[in-house]
Design a protein around this motif. Structure first.
Motif, PDB file in Angstrom:
ATOM      1  N   HIS A   1      29.062 -37.770   8.779  1.00  0.00           N
ATOM      2  CA  HIS A   1      28.578 -36.425   9.097  1.00  0.00           C
ATOM      3  C   HIS A   1      29.754 -35.582   9.592  1.00  0.00           C
ATOM      4  O   HIS A   1      30.650 -36.083  10.277  1.00  0.00           O
TER       5      HIS A   1
ATOM      6  N   ASN B   1      17.691 -35.428  10.601  1.00  0.00           N
ATOM      7  CA  ASN B   1      18.836 -35.832  11.419  1.00  0.00           C
ATOM      8  C   ASN B   1      18.610 -35.231  12.807  1.00  0.00           C
ATOM      9  O   ASN B   1      18.877 -34.053  13.030  1.00  0.00           O
TER      10      ASN B   1
ATOM     11  N   LEU C   1      18.930 -32.962   3.981  1.00  0.00           N
ATOM     12  CA  LEU C   1      19.229 -33.607   5.266  1.00  0.00           C
ATOM     13  C   LEU C   1      19.034 -32.488   6.296  1.00  0.00           C
ATOM     14  O   LEU C   1      19.768 -31.491   6.285  1.00  0.00           O
ATOM     15  N   ILE C   2      18.047 -32.668   7.147  1.00  0.00           N
ATOM     16  CA  ILE C   2      17.560 -31.557   7.959  1.00  0.00           C
ATOM     17  C   ILE C   2      17.869 -31.808   9.430  1.00  0.00           C
ATOM     18  O   ILE C   2      17.393 -32.799  10.007  1.00  0.00           O
ATOM     19  N   GLY C   3      18.645 -30.919  10.028  1.00  0.00           N
ATOM     20  CA  GLY C   3      18.992 -31.052  11.441  1.00  0.00           C
ATOM     21  C   GLY C   3      17.993 -30.326  12.312  1.00  0.00           C
ATOM     22  O   GLY C   3      16.891 -30.815  12.587  1.00  0.00           O
ATOM     23  N   GLY C   4      18.356 -29.111  12.752  1.00  0.00           N
ATOM     24  CA  GLY C   4      17.546 -28.359  13.703  1.00  0.00           C
ATOM     25  C   GLY C   4      16.060 -28.301  13.355  1.00  0.00           C
ATOM     26  O   GLY C   4      15.202 -28.548  14.214  1.00  0.00           O
TER      27      GLY C   4
ATOM     28  N   GLU D   1      26.879 -31.035   2.685  1.00  0.00           N
ATOM     29  CA  GLU D   1      26.615 -30.219   3.868  1.00  0.00           C
ATOM     30  C   GLU D   1      27.831 -29.332   4.145  1.00  0.00           C
ATOM     31  O   GLU D   1      28.787 -29.772   4.802  1.00  0.00           O
TER      32      GLU D   1
ATOM     33  N   LYS E   1      20.156 -35.805  15.400  1.00  0.00           N
ATOM     34  CA  LYS E   1      21.401 -35.689  16.177  1.00  0.00           C
ATOM     35  C   LYS E   1      21.169 -36.242  17.590  1.00  0.00           C
ATOM     36  O   LYS E   1      20.380 -37.160  17.747  1.00  0.00           O
TER      37      LYS E   1
ATOM     38  N   ALA F   1      27.597 -24.090   7.212  1.00  0.00           N
ATOM     39  CA  ALA F   1      26.141 -23.874   7.168  1.00  0.00           C
ATOM     40  C   ALA F   1      25.406 -24.740   8.183  1.00  0.00           C
ATOM     41  O   ALA F   1      24.204 -24.562   8.394  1.00  0.00           O
ATOM     42  N   ILE F   2      26.116 -25.671   8.822  1.00  0.00           N
ATOM     43  CA  ILE F   2      25.432 -26.616   9.711  1.00  0.00           C
ATOM     44  C   ILE F   2      25.162 -25.984  11.065  1.00  0.00           C
ATOM     45  O   ILE F   2      26.089 -25.606  11.780  1.00  0.00           O
ATOM     46  N   GLY F   3      23.878 -25.846  11.375  1.00  0.00           N
ATOM     47  CA  GLY F   3      23.474 -25.339  12.685  1.00  0.00           C
ATOM     48  C   GLY F   3      23.834 -23.878  12.922  1.00  0.00           C
ATOM     49  O   GLY F   3      23.794 -23.401  14.044  1.00  0.00           O
TER      50      GLY F   3
ATOM     51  N   GLY G   1      22.251 -28.144   5.828  1.00  0.00           N
ATOM     52  CA  GLY G   1      22.908 -26.975   6.419  1.00  0.00           C
ATOM     53  C   GLY G   1      21.916 -25.845   6.542  1.00  0.00           C
ATOM     54  O   GLY G   1      21.684 -25.105   5.585  1.00  0.00           O
ATOM     55  N   SER G   2      21.290 -25.758   7.741  1.00  0.00           N
ATOM     56  CA  SER G   2      20.341 -24.678   8.038  1.00  0.00           C
ATOM     57  C   SER G   2      19.180 -24.595   7.047  1.00  0.00           C
ATOM     58  O   SER G   2      18.735 -23.501   6.686  1.00  0.00           O
ATOM     59  N   VAL G   3      18.690 -25.775   6.597  1.00  0.00           N
ATOM     60  CA  VAL G   3      17.473 -25.765   5.779  1.00  0.00           C
ATOM     61  C   VAL G   3      16.285 -25.487   6.699  1.00  0.00           C
ATOM     62  O   VAL G   3      16.182 -26.053   7.794  1.00  0.00           O
TER      63      VAL G   3
ATOM     64  N   GLU H   1      30.069 -33.595  11.958  1.00  0.00           N
ATOM     65  CA  GLU H   1      30.284 -33.625  13.420  1.00  0.00           C
ATOM     66  C   GLU H   1      31.066 -34.866  13.819  1.00  0.00           C
ATOM     67  O   GLU H   1      31.824 -34.850  14.797  1.00  0.00           O
TER      68      GLU H   1
HETATM   69  P1  PGA Z   1      21.133 -28.173  10.482  1.00  0.00           P
HETATM   70  O1  PGA Z   1      21.935 -29.565  10.448  1.00  0.00           O
HETATM   71  O2  PGA Z   1      19.919 -28.350   9.595  1.00  0.00           O
HETATM   72  O3  PGA Z   1      20.765 -27.985  11.931  1.00  0.00           O
HETATM   73  O4  PGA Z   1      22.050 -27.134   9.973  1.00  0.00           O
HETATM   74  C1  PGA Z   1      22.034 -30.329   9.276  1.00  0.00           C
HETATM   75  C2  PGA Z   1      22.891 -31.531   9.543  1.00  0.00           C
HETATM   76  O5  PGA Z   1      23.862 -31.401  10.296  1.00  0.00           O
HETATM   77  O6  PGA Z   1      22.640 -32.639   9.035  1.00  0.00           O
END
Ligand code: PGA
Length: 251
Positions: free
Chosen positions: A92, A9, A228-231, A164, A11, A168-170, A208-210, A94
């Motif tokens: 999501h 992801n 689901l991987i963000g950062g 998520e 973003k 834990a997200i970001g 969430g912060s994986v 956000e």
């Molecule tokens: P993160 O985001 O890995 O940066 O915590 C995950 C997401 O919001 O999908």
């Protein structure tokens, strides 16, 4: 057995140039898991074109619940399909918190995605406050109920559900594997009340912060079917290492 799914992801990040670089550095050829790259909508055609003929798929981060028409700034399911997109993130946190998406709207979007052959990744998750009040499973249940009213559980099998936790997200705070497993198992049992066969086949991924260092322990849990991987997805090498962790685990 459920094939692992790892979705990036991105973003609101990227540019034509940095996307091109990412794609040239990420080699999914040897991966066994299913890999999806969810990019901002202005880059979807670029990503879909670059991934054509590879084992990876392009995904969007949102869609409109409406049919094409007078909805300024929105993007319809038909347009995503037209761009070669097969996946879409729905609900999501956000979007729920910053763009006012209710669980009802999320359900309408998931239903519209499914009706057009898009595979939705439906996101659910509790805030820290909700967790501390012991309301995690009630919150997740309330987020999923309208989705399961709007879509048959069997229709979600092609997509995924992403757990998520908002806290834990970001944030660098990951749910422990045991905390995540507890919620994933609860989601599967909720699905199984609607359709046991579909429940056992639906991928439930964690987000969430994986990172490369915590992915293996999370993916080793019996009801965690990927991430689901963000950062960490912004770095092709970190994302590849997370995908490899998913590959190493079968259950
Ligand atoms: P993160 O985001 O890995 O940066 O915590 C995950 C997401 O919001 O999908």
């Amino acid at each position: 057995m459920r094939a692992k799914l790892v979705a990036a992801n991105w973003k609101m990040n990227g540019s034509f140039e940095s996307n091109r670089r990412w794609l040239s550095q990420f080699d999914a050829a040897a991966l066994g898991c299913e890999v999806v790259v969810c990019a901002p909508c202005v880059y979807l055609a670029q990503i879909a074109e670059a991934l054509r003929g590879t084992s990876m798929s392009a995904g969007a981060q949102n869609l409109s619940a409406e049919a094409p028409g007078a909805f300024t700034g929105e993007v319809a399911a038909e347009m995503l399909i037209d761009c070669g997109i097969r996946w879409v993130i729905v609900g999501h946190s956000e979007r729920r918190t910053r763009h006012g998406e209710s669980s009802g709207m999320v359900a309408a979007k998931a239903a519209r995605a499914v009706a057009h052959g898009l595979r939705p990744i439906v996101c659910v998750g509790e805030t820290l406050n909700e967790r501390e009040q012991g309301r995690t499973l009630a919150v997740i249940g309330a987020q999923l109920a309208p989705v399961l009213d709007a879509c048959a559980a069997g229709e979600l099998v092609a997509g995924a559900i992403a757990y998520e936790p908002v806290w834990a997200i970001g944030t660098g705070k990951t749910a422990t594997p045991e905390q995540a497993q507890e919620v994933h198992a609860a989601i599967r049992s909720l699905l199984s009340r609607h359709d046991p066969g579909a429940a056992s086949r639906t991928r439930i991924v964690y987000g969430g912060s994986v990172t490369p260092s915590n992915a293996s322990a999370l993916f080793a849990q019996s009801d965690i079917d990927g991430g689901l991987i963000g950062g960490a997805s912004l770095s092709p090498s970190d994302f590849l290492s997370i995908c490899r962790s998913a590959d190493r685990i079968e259950h």
